[in-house]
Design a protein around this motif. Structure first.
Motif, short mmCIF file in Angstrom:
data_model
loop_
_atom_site.label_atom_id
_atom_site.label_comp_id
_atom_site.label_asym_id
_atom_site.label_seq_id
_atom_site.Cartn_x
_atom_site.Cartn_y
_atom_site.Cartn_z
N GLY A 1 -26.90 52.10 -55.18
CA GLY A 1 -27.62 51.14 -56.28
C GLY A 1 -28.97 50.82 -55.97
O GLY A 1 -29.24 50.43 -55.11
N ASP A 2 -29.02 50.12 -56.99
CA ASP A 2 -30.86 48.84 -56.86
C ASP A 2 -29.57 47.70 -56.67
O ASP A 2 -29.22 47.32 -57.31
CB ASP A 2 -30.95 48.52 -58.52
N PRO B 1 -26.19 51.38 -64.38
CA PRO B 1 -27.11 52.46 -64.57
C PRO B 1 -26.21 53.75 -63.81
O PRO B 1 -25.31 53.11 -62.92
CB PRO B 1 -28.49 53.22 -64.10
N PRO B 2 -25.88 55.03 -64.35
CA PRO B 2 -25.59 56.52 -63.35
C PRO B 2 -26.60 56.53 -61.85
O PRO B 2 -27.85 55.97 -62.36
CB PRO B 2 -25.81 57.16 -64.41
N PRO B 3 -26.10 57.28 -61.16
CA PRO B 3 -26.92 56.85 -59.91
C PRO B 3 -28.32 57.21 -60.33
O PRO B 3 -28.35 58.13 -60.96
CB PRO B 3 -25.62 57.18 -58.88
N ALA B 4 -29.32 56.69 -59.37
CA ALA B 4 -30.41 57.43 -60.22
C ALA B 4 -30.79 59.34 -59.36
O ALA B 4 -31.78 59.45 -59.85
CB ALA B 4 -31.80 56.64 -59.35
N THR B 5 -30.44 59.16 -58.19
CA THR B 5 -30.57 60.59 -57.93
C THR B 5 -29.72 61.70 -57.18
O THR B 5 -28.39 60.53 -57.29
CB THR B 5 -31.56 60.23 -56.62
N ALA C 1 -19.29 52.21 -62.26
CA ALA C 1 -18.33 51.38 -60.87
C ALA C 1 -18.42 49.74 -61.54
O ALA C 1 -17.98 49.27 -60.73
CB ALA C 1 -19.24 51.69 -59.49
N LYS C 2 -18.26 49.53 -62.03
CA LYS C 2 -17.90 48.70 -63.31
C LYS C 2 -16.84 47.77 -62.98
O LYS C 2 -17.15 46.61 -62.26
CB LYS C 2 -17.70 48.83 -64.71
N SER C 3 -16.14 48.43 -62.73
CA SER C 3 -14.24 47.98 -62.19
C SER C 3 -14.34 47.76 -60.66
O SER C 3 -13.94 46.72 -60.64
CB SER C 3 -13.38 48.86 -62.59
N TRP C 4 -14.99 48.72 -60.55
CA TRP C 4 -14.89 48.30 -58.84
C TRP C 4 -15.88 47.53 -58.52
O TRP C 4 -15.61 46.34 -57.36
CB TRP C 4 -15.67 49.78 -58.01
#
Length: 366
Positions: free
Chosen positions: A67-68, A229-233, A94-97
């Protein structure tokens, strides 16, 4: 032949600091940048650990977060200050990850964790008592049973709080003194624990839980919030699913061929279109189901299909294997979501080139 009474010592899931110990050691060895007090590596090295990269020695660090990069830089920089970090986002982002890997890289342990629930008490955040010692000798420091927060404060490490907004509001207030004063009072002993340098806290929260146990303004001010955020692409989400499914296959020793890119792309495409309410080409709107259809659920669908293929098929992931898990992922409400799913199959999947096998399998299991 293995005895039926033999118990395997292999762990089902290793903590990040154990699973990626070689990468962490390589980063520490090559890291010559300044490190905050009690950090095992510099902030820049922590971001490399999260995002992946190649070290001067040629050692390859695998990406943990796709991600970003700037989001990870902000998160790591926050932990190098006196502000706590709140990772916020919809389920499956992926917050916990990320929380686990941040703690593993920074202080060497991700195990100092409080799981937030409606039943989380102040003792889980502050401390409890060894009642045998308490009754035998009265209140003493030896009788105090420290929470993960207290132990992190004493050792100058990172503590983690999962699902912060699931914790009752009156219990959440226990964090305010810890985060603002960096102390944890023990009134029964007329004493307090002061945090050692390096202590900080990472909390995660689901932004769909707003209104459950809303954070007070006083507590919000103690956190710097980073929204994941959810994956952008599509390609980013496919990469995440592919990587995590491969890891699951190794961990569970699933005797099946790795799923092809086409199968993963199908699942990711379905999830993104239903999640966003529009087909990827932007030409057709579709109804959205009640569930979140997160990347984590896509990983579960592909992983479950892989297990079906391995143990009840020919070892190759098929459309039939995939759709067996898709129905349960999409149809959370048996009435409303079932209609959404059937309509999506008839108006989108049926008309899509190369998806006939998938359509037939989905219709057969619907």
């Amino acid at each position: 032949m293995t005895s039926s009474n033999t118990v395997s010592t292999a762990k089902l899931r290793e903590a990040a600091e154990d699973a990626y110990a070689e990468e962490i050691a390589a980063l520490i060895a090559s890291d010559d940048r300044p490190r905050p007090p009690n950090w095992r590596m510099s902030p820049r090295a922590v971001v490399t650990y999260l995002m992946g990269g190649t070290l001067p020695s040629g050692f390859a660090v695998t990406p943990k977060y796709i991600g970003d990069r700037r989001l990870m830089e902000v998160a790591v920089a926050t932990l190098a200050t006196d502000r706590a970090l709140l990772l916020l986002g919809v389920p499956g982002t992926a917050k916990s990850w990320v929380s686990e890997h941040l703690a593993a890289a920074i202080c060497g342990t991700s195990r100092l964790i409080v799981q937030g629930t409606a039943g989380t008490s102040e003792e889980a955040i502050r401390y409890g008592w060894n009642y045998a010692l308490l009754l035998a000798k009265g209140p003493s420091r030896a009788a105090v049973v420290g929470s993960p927060i207290l132990r992190a404060m004493e050792a100058g490490r990172i503590a983690r709080v999962e699902e912060l907004t699931r914790i009752p509001s009156e219990t959440q207030d226990s964090f305010i003194t810890v985060l603002s004063e960096k102390t944890l009072p023990i009134p029964e002993l007329d004493a307090e624990v002061s945090a050692a340098k390096g202590f900080n806290l990472i909390a995660t929260a689901n932004n769909r839980d707003r209104g459950v146990n809303e954070l007070s303004s006083a507590l919000k001010r103690r956190f710097n919030t980073v929204v994941l955020p959810p994956p952008a692409t599509v390609e980013a989400e496919i990469a995440i699913v592919e990587s995590r499914v491969a890891a699951l296959g190794r961990a569970f020793e699933i005797p099946a061929e790795p799923p092809g890119a086409d199968e993963i792309r199908r699942v990711v495409t379905i999830f993104r279109e239903l999640r966003e309410g529009v087909t990827l080409d932007g030409k057709s709107k579709v109804k959205q189901p009640s569930g979140t259809l997160s990347t984590a659920e896509a990983i579960s669908v592909v992983g479950g299909g892989l297990a079906l293929a391995a143990h009840f098929g020919d070892g190759r992931l098929s459309a039939r294997d995939l759709v067996s898990g898709l129905g349960g992922a999409v149809v959370k409400d048996p009435v409303q979501d079932a209609i959404v799913w059937r309509e999506y199959l008839e108006t989108v999947v049926k008309e899509r080139d190369g998806w006939k096998d998938f359509y037939k399998a989905a219709r057969a299991s619907a």
